[in-house]
Design a protein around this motif. Structure first.
Motif, PDB file in Angstrom:
ATOM      1  N   THR A 115       0.785  -1.234   0.000  1.00 15.75           N
ATOM      2  CA  THR A 115       0.000   0.000   0.000  1.00 15.75           C
ATOM      3  C   THR A 115       0.820   1.288   0.000  1.00 15.75           C
ATOM      4  O   THR A 115       0.269   2.337  -0.337  1.00 15.75           O
ATOM      5  CB  THR A 115      -0.918   0.016   1.230  1.00 15.75           C
ATOM      6  N   PRO A 116       2.100   1.293   0.396  1.00 16.03           N
ATOM      7  CA  PRO A 116       2.792   2.592   0.480  1.00 16.03           C
ATOM      8  C   PRO A 116       3.007   3.228  -0.890  1.00 16.03           C
ATOM      9  O   PRO A 116       3.375   2.544  -1.846  1.00 16.03           O
ATOM     10  CB  PRO A 116       4.128   2.246   1.147  1.00 16.03           C
ATOM     11  N   PRO A 117       2.784   4.544  -1.009  1.00 13.50           N
ATOM     12  CA  PRO A 117       3.050   5.236  -2.272  1.00 13.50           C
ATOM     13  C   PRO A 117       4.540   5.167  -2.618  1.00 13.50           C
ATOM     14  O   PRO A 117       5.391   5.067  -1.733  1.00 13.50           O
ATOM     15  CB  PRO A 117       2.629   6.686  -1.982  1.00 13.50           C
ATOM     16  N   LEU A 118       4.841   5.266  -3.917  1.00  8.68           N
ATOM     17  CA  LEU A 118       6.243   5.201  -4.357  1.00  8.68           C
ATOM     18  C   LEU A 118       7.031   6.430  -3.920  1.00  8.68           C
ATOM     19  O   LEU A 118       8.260   6.403  -3.906  1.00  8.68           O
ATOM     20  CB  LEU A 118       6.312   5.032  -5.875  1.00  8.68           C
ATOM     21  N   ALA A 119       6.329   7.522  -3.552  1.00 12.24           N
ATOM     22  CA  ALA A 119       7.031   8.704  -3.039  1.00 12.24           C
ATOM     23  C   ALA A 119       7.561   8.471  -1.632  1.00 12.24           C
ATOM     24  O   ALA A 119       8.461   9.171  -1.171  1.00 12.24           O
ATOM     25  CB  ALA A 119       6.096   9.914  -3.041  1.00 12.24           C
ATOM     26  N   PHE A 120       7.002   7.484  -0.948  1.00  9.64           N
ATOM     27  CA  PHE A 120       7.440   7.075   0.381  1.00  9.64           C
ATOM     28  C   PHE A 120       8.526   6.035   0.134  1.00  9.64           C
ATOM     29  O   PHE A 120       8.297   5.034  -0.527  1.00  9.64           O
ATOM     30  CB  PHE A 120       6.220   6.490   1.096  1.00  9.64           C
ATOM     31  N   THR A 121       9.738   6.260   0.620  1.00  6.69           N
ATOM     32  CA  THR A 121      10.843   5.377   0.236  1.00  6.69           C
ATOM     33  C   THR A 121      10.622   3.932   0.661  1.00  6.69           C
ATOM     34  O   THR A 121      11.189   3.019   0.074  1.00  6.69           O
ATOM     35  CB  THR A 121      12.195   5.902   0.769  1.00  6.69           C
ATOM     36  N   PHE A 122       9.780   3.702   1.673  1.00  4.32           N
ATOM     37  CA  PHE A 122       9.364   2.339   2.034  1.00  4.32           C
ATOM     38  C   PHE A 122       8.685   1.680   0.830  1.00  4.32           C
ATOM     39  O   PHE A 122       8.924   0.508   0.518  1.00  4.32           O
ATOM     40  CB  PHE A 122       8.417   2.417   3.232  1.00  4.32           C
ATOM     41  N   GLY A 123       7.836   2.436   0.129  1.00  6.09           N
ATOM     42  CA  GLY A 123       7.149   1.914  -1.053  1.00  6.09           C
ATOM     43  C   GLY A 123       8.063   1.776  -2.246  1.00  6.09           C
ATOM     44  O   GLY A 123       8.002   0.787  -2.984  1.00  6.09           O
ATOM     45  N   LEU A 124       8.949   2.746  -2.463  1.00  5.43           N
ATOM     46  CA  LEU A 124       9.871   2.677  -3.596  1.00  5.43           C
ATOM     47  C   LEU A 124      10.742   1.431  -3.503  1.00  5.43           C
ATOM     48  O   LEU A 124      10.922   0.705  -4.488  1.00  5.43           O
ATOM     49  CB  LEU A 124      10.756   3.932  -3.629  1.00  5.43           C
TER      50      LEU A 124
END
Length: 541
Positions: free
Chosen positions: A241-250
């Protein structure tokens, strides 16, 4: 310290790096971290992947689409052609990216890096004033924006910014422009320590800080946390679920799967039940989400749809032991908890499999070192709380920001978290350092009270902060979202207060309880305690 000669024609980023004496110590002890001086992480993650595993491997999936590695490479090359040939992007120019998690956003991210640009990926829910702030800090030349998210960008004060939309039907849309390009592009041979991306912190108070990360940093998180803790396989399908702008998501949705030749399911938006359905439908094996996500899937009665998972990763905020235990009992899966930071790019303390101790964040990820220190930077004895300090192959480099001196001290990154290390070397989260509540001389960690509250069957969600109080200086105040059919009355308040007194030290119980329908959270699911503090201060006044 000396940097390699830069490939950037536009030296904006390198000119704004902190002075070397303010950098954290960096070390590259693992053999995988021995990167060449010239390195473009897009080449390593995408071009090299196609060469190693073939163009036909599944790469990016959505509920309605399927891109192979070869198709992503072709479209990323087309994007690089469009931004360089049509918009004149030069190495070192910043390109703002705005959109939900979908394949064209990933293609744009790779296209920017291939062209030697600097990707500035932004949260899709940001408003005009916030986008103007980010623009002023990073001065992008072009914005690549999903056609459904242009309104706030167009309303933002961003003088001189060219906006290139994608996913629409206009003749100037990125997808139309790409269709007339041949998809052949020679990647810019960047330096390993050229800035590849600017990521903004998701802090809930104050001006967002811009963190700068090099091409080698992008790979370093794959060669530490992913390689040694997550241990992905080529046949894995990632989602989250994390957005790619959130480095967890990237990291979890782009860098880690592509680094190993796996596939990733990109979801623009999915409530818990739908997320569980998508996991089952697409054969997902690795899931990244916040603790609230795992709790919500259980509350929705959807855990049976997670049968195909072999890895679950949690970050963004501390994972309560009770949530870990409940999820393990329901699924047999052991959630991999971890702490990361935008300043560090991704997770640096974690544990997996038999090394997990529920409630503990884990041990330093191979490649990183961590300790608990006092305000003077001296190590404190095991069992005593203090500030978390960490070093490794990545570290904090703010873009022209005096707060560099606060985050980095004596070569260590001071993350702003209060932790305890036990005698076995495991790290236990106490609170964000600014979430400590001092009441009548007692130090009380808001997250500890939250952990106690959520074990009560009445509580669906909660947030705990300090509220001003004439007698105690501060008192513990809980904002509670009740489960359906529970009365928000004084009897419930007493029930919850007594439960906390019986669960943790009685002096930590919330003397004030306010029932709310929802809690303020960032777009990556992190509780905005700063907003709750403002509310508590406003109520006291």
């Amino acid at each position: 310290m000396e940097l390699s000669p830069s490939a950037h024609v536009d030296t904006f980023c390198r000119d704004r790096l902190p002075p070397f004496p303010l950098w954290p110590e960096l070390h590259f002890e693992l053999p995988e971290l021995d990167y060449p001086d010239r390195l473009n992480c897009a080449q390593r993650l995408l071009d090299d992947a196609v060469e190693r595993w073939g163009a036909d491997r599944p790469c990016l999936l959505t509920p309605t689409e399927r891109w192979t590695y070869g198709e992503l490479l072709h479209r990323a090359n087309q994007v690089a052609q469009v931004i360089t040939e049509d918009f004149g992007i030069q190495p070192g120019n910043r390109v703002l990216l705005r959109g939900p998690n979908n394949p064209w956003l990933v293609a744009a991210w790779f296209g920017v890096l291939k062209a030697g640009g600097v990707a500035v990926t932004t949260m899709p829910l940001l408003r005009a004033a916030e986008l103007a702030q980010l623009h002023d800090a990073s001065l992008p030349v072009v914005a690549v924006c999903d056609h459904r998210y242009t309104d706030e960008l167009e309303a933002a004060d961003t003088p001189g910014l060219a906006v290139l939309t994608y996913g629409g039907h206009g003749a100037q849309d990125l997808t139309r422009r790409c269709a007339v390009k041949d998809g052949r592009f020679s990647n810019v041979t960047t330096a390993a320590d050229d800035v590849a991306l600017i990521a903004f912190t998701s802090g809930t108070t104050g001006r967002p800080k811009a963190t700068m990360h090099f091409h080698r940093d992008v790979l370093a998180n794959a060669d530490t946390f992913s390689r040694y803790v997550l241990k992905p396989r080529q046949d894995d399908v990632f989602t989250g679920t994390p957005p790619l702008a959130f480095t967890f998501g990237l990291g979890g949705l782009v860098v880690f799967p592509l680094h190993t030749g796996a596939a990733t399911l990109l979801i623009e938006q999915a409530p818990p039940e739908q997320l569980a359905d998508l996991v089952a439908e697409h054969g997902v094996t690795v899931l990244f989400t916040a603790p609230t996500g795992y709790r919500a899937i259980m509350a929705a009665g959807a855990v049976d749809r997670l049968a195909g998972l072999r890895r679950c990763v949690s970050a963004g905020e501390a994972l309560p032991a009770q949530v870990w235990e409940e999820f393990h009992a329901a699924t047999g899966l052991r959630i991999i908890d971890g702490i990361g930071a935008t300043e560090m790019l991704h997770v640096f303390i974690s544990a997996a499999d038999d090394d997990i101790r529920p409630g503990s964040t884990g041990k330093p990820v191979p490649g990183y070192r961590a300790m608990v220190v006092n305000e003077a930077g001296e190590s404190v004895p095991d069992g005593e709380p203090g500030l978390l300090a960490v070093t490794g192959p990545t570290g904090c480099r703010y873009l022209a920001d005096p707060r560099q001196t606060t985050y980095v001290k004596d070569g260590w990154n001071i993350t702003g978290d209060t932790y305890i290390r036990d005698q076995d070397g495991y790290f236990w989260y106490v609170a964000r350092s600014d979430d400590m509540i001092v009441s009548s001389g007692y130090n009380i960690a808001g997250p500890e009270v939250e952990k106690a509250l959520v074990t009560h069957p009445y509580v669906a969600d909660c947030g705990v902060v300090g509220a001003p109080d004439d007698k105690r200086g501060m008192l513990v105040k809980a904002y509670v979202v009740l489960r359906a059919d529970v009365a928000p009355d004084e009897t419930t308040v007493k029930e919850l207060q007594n439960h906390v007194k019986q669960t943790i030290a009685p002096y930590k119980y919330p003397r004030a309880v306010e029932f709310v329908t929802e809690l303020p959270r960032t777009s990556n699911g992190k509780l905005q305690r700063g907003e709750l503090r403002k509310r508590a201060h406003g109520a006291a006044e």
